[in-house]
Design an enzyme around this catalytic site. Sequence first.
Site, PDB file in Angstrom:
ATOM      1  N   ARG A 263       0.775  -1.088  -0.162  1.00 39.29           N
ATOM      2  CA  ARG A 263      -0.064  -0.071  -0.079  1.00 39.29           C
ATOM      3  C   ARG A 263       0.920   1.370  -0.094  1.00 39.29           C
ATOM      4  O   ARG A 263       1.915   1.281   0.337  1.00 39.29           O
ATOM      5  CB  ARG A 263      -1.058   0.169   1.325  1.00 39.29           C
ATOM      6  CG  ARG A 263      -1.906  -1.100   1.390  1.00 39.29           C
ATOM      7  CD  ARG A 263      -2.591  -1.152   2.439  1.00 39.29           C
ATOM      8  NE  ARG A 263      -3.448  -2.163   2.734  1.00 39.29           N
ATOM      9  CZ  ARG A 263      -3.244  -3.463   3.425  1.00 39.29           C
ATOM     10  NH1 ARG A 263      -2.046  -3.481   3.850  1.00 39.29           N
ATOM     11  NH2 ARG A 263      -4.138  -4.307   3.274  1.00 39.29           N
ATOM     12  N   LYS A 287      -1.954  -2.503   7.941  1.00 37.10           N
ATOM     13  CA  LYS A 287      -3.318  -1.958   8.493  1.00 37.10           C
ATOM     14  C   LYS A 287      -3.121  -2.552   9.982  1.00 37.10           C
ATOM     15  O   LYS A 287      -2.718  -3.697  10.496  1.00 37.10           O
ATOM     16  CB  LYS A 287      -4.502  -2.634   7.988  1.00 37.10           C
ATOM     17  CG  LYS A 287      -4.720  -1.598   6.554  1.00 37.10           C
ATOM     18  CD  LYS A 287      -5.962  -2.013   5.869  1.00 37.10           C
ATOM     19  CE  LYS A 287      -6.226  -1.052   4.860  1.00 37.10           C
ATOM     20  NZ  LYS A 287      -7.655  -1.330   4.278  1.00 37.10           N
ATOM     21  N   HIS A 358      -3.282   2.299  -5.753  1.00 36.88           N
ATOM     22  CA  HIS A 358      -3.683   1.017  -5.501  1.00 36.88           C
ATOM     23  C   HIS A 358      -3.546   0.078  -6.755  1.00 36.88           C
ATOM     24  O   HIS A 358      -3.979  -1.217  -6.422  1.00 36.88           O
ATOM     25  CB  HIS A 358      -5.042   1.170  -4.797  1.00 36.88           C
ATOM     26  CG  HIS A 358      -5.257   0.097  -3.675  1.00 36.88           C
ATOM     27  ND1 HIS A 358      -4.682   0.205  -2.373  1.00 36.88           N
ATOM     28  CD2 HIS A 358      -6.242  -0.762  -3.573  1.00 36.88           C
ATOM     29  CE1 HIS A 358      -5.124  -0.758  -1.587  1.00 36.88           C
ATOM     30  NE2 HIS A 358      -5.997  -1.510  -2.356  1.00 36.88           N
ATOM     31  N   ARG A 361      -1.345  -2.683  -6.768  1.00 40.70           N
ATOM     32  CA  ARG A 361      -1.788  -4.107  -5.730  1.00 40.70           C
ATOM     33  C   ARG A 361      -2.890  -4.756  -6.765  1.00 40.70           C
ATOM     34  O   ARG A 361      -2.521  -6.205  -6.668  1.00 40.70           O
ATOM     35  CB  ARG A 361      -2.383  -3.335  -4.368  1.00 40.70           C
ATOM     36  CG  ARG A 361      -2.732  -4.152  -3.374  1.00 40.70           C
ATOM     37  CD  ARG A 361      -2.850  -3.558  -2.232  1.00 40.70           C
ATOM     38  NE  ARG A 361      -3.531  -4.476  -1.175  1.00 40.70           N
ATOM     39  CZ  ARG A 361      -2.697  -4.827  -0.281  1.00 40.70           C
ATOM     40  NH1 ARG A 361      -1.487  -4.803  -0.515  1.00 40.70           N
ATOM     41  NH2 ARG A 361      -3.105  -5.472   0.749  1.00 40.70           N
ATOM     42  N   HIS A 384      -3.759  -9.427   3.695  1.00 39.51           N
ATOM     43  CA  HIS A 384      -5.279  -9.563   3.912  1.00 39.51           C
ATOM     44  C   HIS A 384      -5.632 -10.439   5.309  1.00 39.51           C
ATOM     45  O   HIS A 384      -5.146 -11.181   5.498  1.00 39.51           O
ATOM     46  CB  HIS A 384      -6.102 -10.000   2.759  1.00 39.51           C
ATOM     47  CG  HIS A 384      -6.159  -9.357   1.530  1.00 39.51           C
ATOM     48  ND1 HIS A 384      -6.539  -9.687   0.269  1.00 39.51           N
ATOM     49  CD2 HIS A 384      -6.040  -7.838   1.276  1.00 39.51           C
ATOM     50  CE1 HIS A 384      -6.362  -8.762  -0.408  1.00 39.51           C
ATOM     51  NE2 HIS A 384      -6.031  -7.652   0.062  1.00 39.51           N
ATOM     52  N   TYR A 393     -10.845 -11.087  -6.534  1.00 37.96           N
ATOM     53  CA  TYR A 393      -9.968 -11.198  -7.414  1.00 37.96           C
ATOM     54  C   TYR A 393     -10.355 -12.409  -8.305  1.00 37.96           C
ATOM     55  O   TYR A 393     -10.009 -12.797  -9.390  1.00 37.96           O
ATOM     56  CB  TYR A 393      -8.608 -11.275  -7.092  1.00 37.96           C
ATOM     57  CG  TYR A 393      -8.317 -10.140  -6.522  1.00 37.96           C
ATOM     58  CD1 TYR A 393      -7.893  -8.910  -7.369  1.00 37.96           C
ATOM     59  CD2 TYR A 393      -7.772  -9.947  -5.351  1.00 37.96           C
ATOM     60  CE1 TYR A 393      -7.264  -7.850  -6.755  1.00 37.96           C
ATOM     61  CE2 TYR A 393      -7.381  -8.944  -4.718  1.00 37.96           C
ATOM     62  CZ  TYR A 393      -7.046  -7.960  -5.529  1.00 37.96           C
ATOM     63  OH  TYR A 393      -6.585  -6.692  -5.040  1.00 37.96           O
TER      64      TYR A 393
END
Length: 413
Positions: A263, A287, A358, A361, A384, A393
């Site tokens: 990110r 995150k 992004h 990514r 994730h 995806y």
Amino acid sequence: MKFIIDNRIVLSRSPQGPLAKYIVPFAKAMRERGYARYSLYRQVLLAACFSEWLRKRDIALGGITSDHLRRYLRYRAQKVRLCRGDAAALRHLLDFLSHARVIPTKKKLPAHPLTPAERCAQAYEQYLRETRGLTRATIINYVPFIRSFLQDRFGSGPVTFSRLCARDVVRFVQRQARRLHPKRAKLLTSALRSFLQYARYRGKVRLDLAAAVPIVPNWSMSSLPRAIGRDAVRQLLASIDRSTAVGRRDYAILLLLARLGLRSGEVASLELDEIDWKAGQLNVCGKSGQRNDLPLSVEVGQAIAAYLRQGRPRGSSRRVFLRARAPVRGFRGASGVGSVVRHRLLGAGVDAPTYGAHQFRHGLATEMLHKGASLGEIGELLGHHSPETTKIYTKVDVDALRTLALPWPGGVR
């Protein structure tokens, strides 16, 4: 007699006034922040002139305030033409003196007394930061919603939690959700649940009002991820002139985005100590403060090393990527990396779905899926938390989706 500082700056005479002995340390501090020679000279000259102005008015060191800067600039404007950046140069001086504890640091007073709702929102913000340890981005997203909720319910009066009921919560969400994007509306409900759980944790409410927060419809996987293509990435990387320091920096940044799917905020906050050159790994802070060890490929490692050896400005910052212009420091946040991406995409004339970071990514995940990687492997690389995040995806694997398509009634002519 001329006054020479660090064999770089020459003043017509020695500085006078209360700031005289701090002129040399100030010059060294500004040099370490990467200012060019002329800019450095300008800042030192203004500092010396300001000190002389203070002396003539018998203003002692401990009495200097930002108001004196404004008064001096008005005085100087009557004598000479002000240059662009003069005000900023004097603010740098004041910041330097304040940081060195030479002058007292004045706490900024709020423009108006805080209302009970604002004080309550402030206490919740402190709880999120100190007790929950949430990221700055999450706090910035949550707190305004809570402030609005409390002001909507209690106005400028006292916040009486015993008066809160489920109907208040539902009405607020219904009114706000109509004007918000579905993702923002979902963020609103998450913030409200968090706050109401906090209120119950603090013993301010007995009922579980968090359970009364309505669920806002936000259909998962309602759109395709906008991914930059492999050829576009190749074109973008080839367009960068790596003979310059900025080129080497930007090339390394783009490789981290394209090859590791980081990110933009993760790239901006990456520090020197988080690169394990022997093990060939990056320890990335993702995150919610989650740490992930990612493989450092030869290509990415060589690009970073080239920037560190021949491009990265000297400085005390431990950030890997620094600004090219003074003041030399790390990027303030994800927006700095986003600016690099946008500038490079526009300069290269690449046909990309967006100008954001992004898309790299998404592009990496799509490429991995086409090469046979499992969703678990993709989710692990991208950091994730939930497999549900990675499922989007599956929509870009067109060949696999064709096998699920039902034949059209009546066949195709």
